[in-house]
Enzyme design. Sequence first.
Site, PDB file in Angstrom:
ATOM      1  N   GLU A  69      -5.619  -8.809   0.385  1.00 28.06           N
ATOM      2  CA  GLU A  69      -6.364  -8.393   1.583  1.00 28.06           C
ATOM      3  C   GLU A  69      -7.800  -8.116   1.208  1.00 28.06           C
ATOM      4  OE1 GLU A  69      -5.023  -5.073   4.013  1.00 28.06           O
ATOM      5  OE2 GLU A  69      -2.929  -5.595   3.632  1.00 28.06           O
ATOM      6  N   GLU A 122       0.800  -1.230   0.000  1.00 26.88           N
ATOM      7  CA  GLU A 122       0.000   0.000   0.000  1.00 26.88           C
ATOM      8  C   GLU A 122       0.835   1.283   0.000  1.00 26.88           C
ATOM      9  OE1 GLU A 122      -3.106  -0.300   2.964  1.00 26.88           O
ATOM     10  OE2 GLU A 122      -3.980  -2.032   1.969  1.00 26.88           O
TER      11      GLU A 122
END
Length: 460
Positions: A236, A125
């Site tokens: 995720e 991320e």
Amino acid sequence: MQLAALAAFAISAEAVSQGFNYGNMFADDSSKFQADFEEEFKVAKTLVGTSGFTSARLYTMIQAYSTNDVIQAIPAAIAQDTTLLLGLWASGGGMDNELAALKTAISTYGEEFGKLVVGISVGSEDLYRNSVEGVEADAGVGVNPDDLVSYIKEVRSIIAGTSLADAPIGHVDTWDSWTNSSNSAVVEAVDWLGFDGYPFFQSTMANSISDAKELFLESVEKTKSVAGDKEVWITETGWPVSGDSEGEAIASIENAKIYWDEVGCPLFGNTNTWWYLLQDASPTTPNPSFGIVGSTLSTTPLFDLSCNSTSSASSSAAVSSATASGSSSGHSGSKPSGFPAGATGAGAAGAKPTFTAGRGGYNGTAYGNGTFSVRPSGSASGVGATSSGAVSGSGSGSSSGSSSGSSSSSGTSASSGQGSSSSSAAAAASSSGVYTGAANGLASSLSGAVVAVFVALAAL
Ligand SMILES: *[C@@H]1O[C@H](CO)[C@@H](O)[C@H](O)[C@H]1NC(C)=O
Ligand SMILES: *[C@@H]1O[C@H](CO)[C@@H](O)[C@H](O)[C@H]1NC(C)=O
Ligand SMILES: *[C@@H]1O[C@H](CO)[C@@H](O)[C@H](O)[C@H]1NC(C)=O
Ligand SMILES: *[C@@H]1O[C@H](CO)[C@@H](O)[C@H](O)[C@H]1NC(C)=O
């Protein structure tokens, strides 16, 4: 062509990774040690009502609170025959230490490590944190695409000729970072794209649980549309069991089960998936909390994981009843009033990882010394462990195991997200089986076969 496609399907079905995300610290920022990871991996493998959770995604190669000691999830994975999607925490200036730990892990654990690694993620991320949304959400320090590409090249060069040589290298980010064309150099540099997406946080859209499956599928399709011929792995996703609402999204055990049934069940065994997550609520419970076992690390989950209701009419009935109160049922993105973009932190695209558990901490460092808890996204989740149990942190002690020693019972360990493992099923060469449990020894040859089939398909 048809036969080739069938062969590819059959082979890849065997080699699919299924597991959880695991941070390197517990919720109070204390370190997880080997016994803690072993206990998590063991619980993941023996969860009541399901099976096959035998892979662990890590966020960092570094043991919490050390400079560059190898994360103890690696010897734990070897002991528990759990495959690994490794991760290197790329933000915050710590890449040299991540690379040092990677080299040490290779030289220390060699082939028994290599055969478990299904992939390596360079970063987590980082592009999101550098995006407009990430900056607005004060998500922490990120990395620009060019630097990520350089890091990816460095990792390729480090693993060349080692037991990890065949591990496919990727990067994990929010789906709307992948679809941002300014990041296309990263798409070009990776072997696979790691998808992080949370309809729960897409609060600028209609995001009640009854819209969640559609939002998830749309975001996966958008990611695939920029991925070319590269695989998209679900690194995720999940729905919180408790915590504050985000727009129309309500955190509850009931809704977490609906999300598991409608989004998770079709993925498990078919697409490489690391669910968010096994446990994030020990010894304290974050808000929101995504852990499927609650505060006690036990093989008994908070809801039925059996996938029995997948794609059945009953699940949609459950969906509507669960969401009836609340929102206006609009499916098509009507923005809930009162939740202007940015107000809740979720950006327009929604994949917003601002929640505490497991998200990058101050200045983006994933390790560090208590003062700055850096917890990379998605912290801890474990996948399959076998039965010998190791430590249970806070007293949970999951039943089964015999606890071998380890960690003290006081439950202090922290898992913050770093560390990951990748196993290349494909890559791994050696024989002993990547997938715990079944199929020992198949992984490496299978992955080679998969590659061969893809080549053949491409030729057609
Ligand atoms: C798109 O990506 C670039 C490079 O990572 C970033 O600077 C920019 O903020 C992103 N755009 C948005 C809208 O987030
Ligand atoms: C799910 O299905 C399996 C196999 O039919 C059955 O053994 C199990 O009891 C079911 N679980 C639930 C919660 O219904
Ligand atoms: C983050 O980095 C800034 C700039 O280097 C520094 O002033 C600040 O103290 C750091 N914060 C933490 C929590 O490390
Ligand atoms: C964390 O930092 C503090 C202050 O520098 C130090 O006293 C402590 O020993 C450190 N703890 C660890 C686990 O490194």
